[in-house]
Design a protein around this motif. Structure first.
Motif, PDB file in Angstrom:
ATOM      1  N   PRO A   1      62.118  35.698 -91.199  1.00 41.64           N
ATOM      2  CA  PRO A   1      63.549  35.359 -91.101  1.00 41.64           C
ATOM      3  C   PRO A   1      64.457  36.592 -91.108  1.00 41.64           C
ATOM      4  O   PRO A   1      65.598  36.507 -90.663  1.00 41.64           O
ATOM      5  N   ALA A   2      63.949  37.742 -91.600  1.00 47.35           N
ATOM      6  CA  ALA A   2      64.767  38.963 -91.572  1.00 47.35           C
ATOM      7  C   ALA A   2      64.696  39.628 -90.197  1.00 47.35           C
ATOM      8  O   ALA A   2      65.672  40.218 -89.745  1.00 47.35           O
ATOM      9  N   LEU A   3      63.541  39.512 -89.545  1.00 48.20           N
ATOM     10  CA  LEU A   3      63.399  40.145 -88.230  1.00 48.20           C
ATOM     11  C   LEU A   3      64.047  39.304 -87.131  1.00 48.20           C
ATOM     12  O   LEU A   3      64.518  39.829 -86.121  1.00 48.20           O
ATOM     13  N   PHE A   4      64.057  37.989 -87.346  1.00 49.30           N
ATOM     14  CA  PHE A   4      64.679  37.079 -86.364  1.00 49.30           C
ATOM     15  C   PHE A   4      65.622  36.140 -87.118  1.00 49.30           C
ATOM     16  O   PHE A   4      65.360  34.945 -87.239  1.00 49.30           O
ATOM     17  N   PRO A   5      66.731  36.681 -87.629  1.00 53.40           N
ATOM     18  CA  PRO A   5      67.596  35.868 -88.508  1.00 53.40           C
ATOM     19  C   PRO A   5      68.365  34.790 -87.746  1.00 53.40           C
ATOM     20  O   PRO A   5      68.630  34.953 -86.551  1.00 53.40           O
TER      21      PRO A   5
ATOM     22  N   GLN B   1      71.387  42.532 -83.412  1.00 57.55           N
ATOM     23  CA  GLN B   1      71.332  41.576 -84.517  1.00 57.55           C
ATOM     24  C   GLN B   1      72.607  41.631 -85.362  1.00 57.55           C
ATOM     25  O   GLN B   1      73.057  40.606 -85.869  1.00 57.55           O
ATOM     26  N   VAL B   2      73.188  42.825 -85.515  1.00 56.60           N
ATOM     27  CA  VAL B   2      74.439  42.915 -86.286  1.00 56.60           C
ATOM     28  C   VAL B   2      75.557  42.191 -85.524  1.00 56.60           C
ATOM     29  O   VAL B   2      76.361  41.466 -86.125  1.00 56.60           O
TER      30      VAL B   2
ATOM     31  N   ALA C   1      74.931  49.161 -91.530  1.00 60.93           N
ATOM     32  CA  ALA C   1      74.493  48.809 -90.169  1.00 60.93           C
ATOM     33  C   ALA C   1      75.498  49.263 -89.112  1.00 60.93           C
ATOM     34  O   ALA C   1      75.191  49.198 -87.916  1.00 60.93           O
ATOM     35  N   TYR C   2      76.683  49.700 -89.503  1.00 63.41           N
ATOM     36  CA  TYR C   2      77.719  50.044 -88.524  1.00 63.41           C
ATOM     37  C   TYR C   2      77.361  51.242 -87.623  1.00 63.41           C
ATOM     38  O   TYR C   2      77.746  51.247 -86.449  1.00 63.41           O
ATOM     39  N   PRO C   3      76.648  52.286 -88.119  1.00 61.46           N
ATOM     40  CA  PRO C   3      76.303  53.384 -87.198  1.00 61.46           C
ATOM     41  C   PRO C   3      75.551  52.916 -85.957  1.00 61.46           C
ATOM     42  O   PRO C   3      75.729  53.474 -84.872  1.00 61.46           O
TER      43      PRO C   3
END
Lengths: 155, 231
Positions: free
Chosen positions: A10-14, B111-112, B214-216
């Motif tokens: 779940p952390a790698l594909f949240p 992802q971010v 995660a901003y960088p």
């Protein structure tokens, strides 16, 4: 380790769905009992675990930006309550029990001067709060067996 | 920002976030303390720049052991992003070429962006969020408000409706910030305020530290994509 890798997925594909549905919210309540007998304690005996303070001052907030272990643990207890209801095995119940036991020990230390009588056991229950129309409803979803208030293995 | 600088800055900011989390756990239950004592040392070494590839690998194993200890994330979304950052840094150091490092860091940045956009999307499709009812419920009965006084916000339904739409629009429009550097700087400042508000109202301090780490990756991705926008 294979299980930990499964938990990593779940952390790698949240899913990244924060607060999409406001589900019934768990509260943990504790009752002190003198014997491990099965009958439920009186309603008056239940106390809210870790009630939120009336308000927080500016200094409390500044400190908690850097140092907030109690509140983060309180949020973790709510997560454990939800996991317990999802039948996630013994782990969430054990986590709640150990942390409640530590809370009770520190309360006992604080009240020693007052010489309050000490109960030998405690039980906890999970109450889920939700909104029904314009009213709040509380549903007791789980009541634990009695556990000793002191367990040397927890230390 | 070039990739190497973005990776180094991510390592430093993530380490600061991990040190903050670890210090909180050093006073936790006895069986969680060793994991976080180790994490504290590893994060300090990562800030110092000592063997970052090995330290990131060690942090990855440490993260797996912590996941097993708590049978999942301890602190919800902030732990998930911490894990994603640790895994991405670990993978970046294992990649054989700069191109593959870009793919890994690009995935992290994506992802971010999703963390905002998907959150906004999952809210806007809910009638309760569009009416402000959902945010009222958060204040009314969720476990998150940090004090009884904070629960009092439930008595301001129009304000909460406006806040709901502000959050939804901020999250949904966030990907557009990649169009230019000034737009990204403005968007990151707005999202930082959003995270700080979540901390003040709900006590989510760890989210602020981890999301900033995660901003960088976003700043690097925007600089990497800018030539494409300009044709």
């Amino acid at each position: 380790m294979l299980h930990a890798l499964k938990l990593l997925m779940p952390a790698l594909f949240p899913s990244w769905r924060f607060f999409d549905v406001i589900a019934p919210s768990p509260r943990i309540e504790v009752a002190m009992v003198d014997t491990p007998a099965l009958g439920e304690p009186d309603e008056d005996a239940w106390r809210t675990c870790r009630p939120a303070p009336a308000r927080l001052g500016p200094m409390d907030r500044i400190v908690s930006f850097f140092w907030n272990p109690h509140w983060n643990e309180t949020l973790y207890l709510a997560t454990c309550a939800e996991r317990l209801m999802q039948d996630a095995g013994e782990h969430p119940g054990r986590e709640i029990r150990r942390r409640l036991r530590r809370d009770l020990a520190s309360q006992r230390d604080e009240s020693q001067a007052a010489e309050e009588p000490r109960a030998a056991y405690f039980r906890f229950r999970l109450v889920f709060v939700s909104r029904q129309g314009e009213r709040l409803r509380r549903d007791v979803a789980y009541v634990s067996p009695a556990y000793p208030t002191v367990d040397p293995q927890d230390r | 920002m070039i990739l190497d600088d973005a990776i180094r800055l991510t390592e430093i900011l993530l380490s600061v976030a991990l040190i903050q989390q670890s210090l909180e756990h050093l006073f936790g239950l006895p069986d969680e303390r060793p994991h976080y004592a180790l994490r504290l040392i590893l994060a300090a070494l990562l800030i110092a720049g000592v063997q970052p590839a090995w330290i990131c690998a060690a942090l990855f194993v440490n993260a797996l052991l912590i996941l097993r200890r708590f049978q999942g994330p301890y602190n919800g979304g902030s732990d998930l992003l911490s894990l994603l950052l640790i895994t991405a840094l670990c993978a970046v150091h294992l990649m054989p070429t700069a191109r593959w490092q870009e793919y890994v860091f690009g995935y992290l940045a994506l992802q971010v962006i999703f963390s905002y956009f998907k959150s906004g999307w999952s809210k806007v499709v809910q009638a309760d969020w569009r009416s402000g009812r959902a945010l009222r419920d958060v204040f009314l009965f969720s476990a998150y408000p940090v004090s009884a006084a904070t629960r009092g916000w439930t008595g301001w339904p129009r304000l909460l409706c406006a806040m709901s739409w502000a959050v939804i629009l901020l999250e949904l429009l966030f990907p557009l910030a990649l169009i230019s550097q000034p737009a990204l700087v403005a968007a990151l400042a707005a999202m930082l305020l959003f995270h700080l508000a979540n901390f003040v109202l709900f006590g989510f301090n760890r989210f602020v530290w981890v999301w900033v780490a995660a901003y960088p990756s976003l700043i690097w991705l925007q600089a990497r994509l800018e030539p494409f926008w300009q044709g």
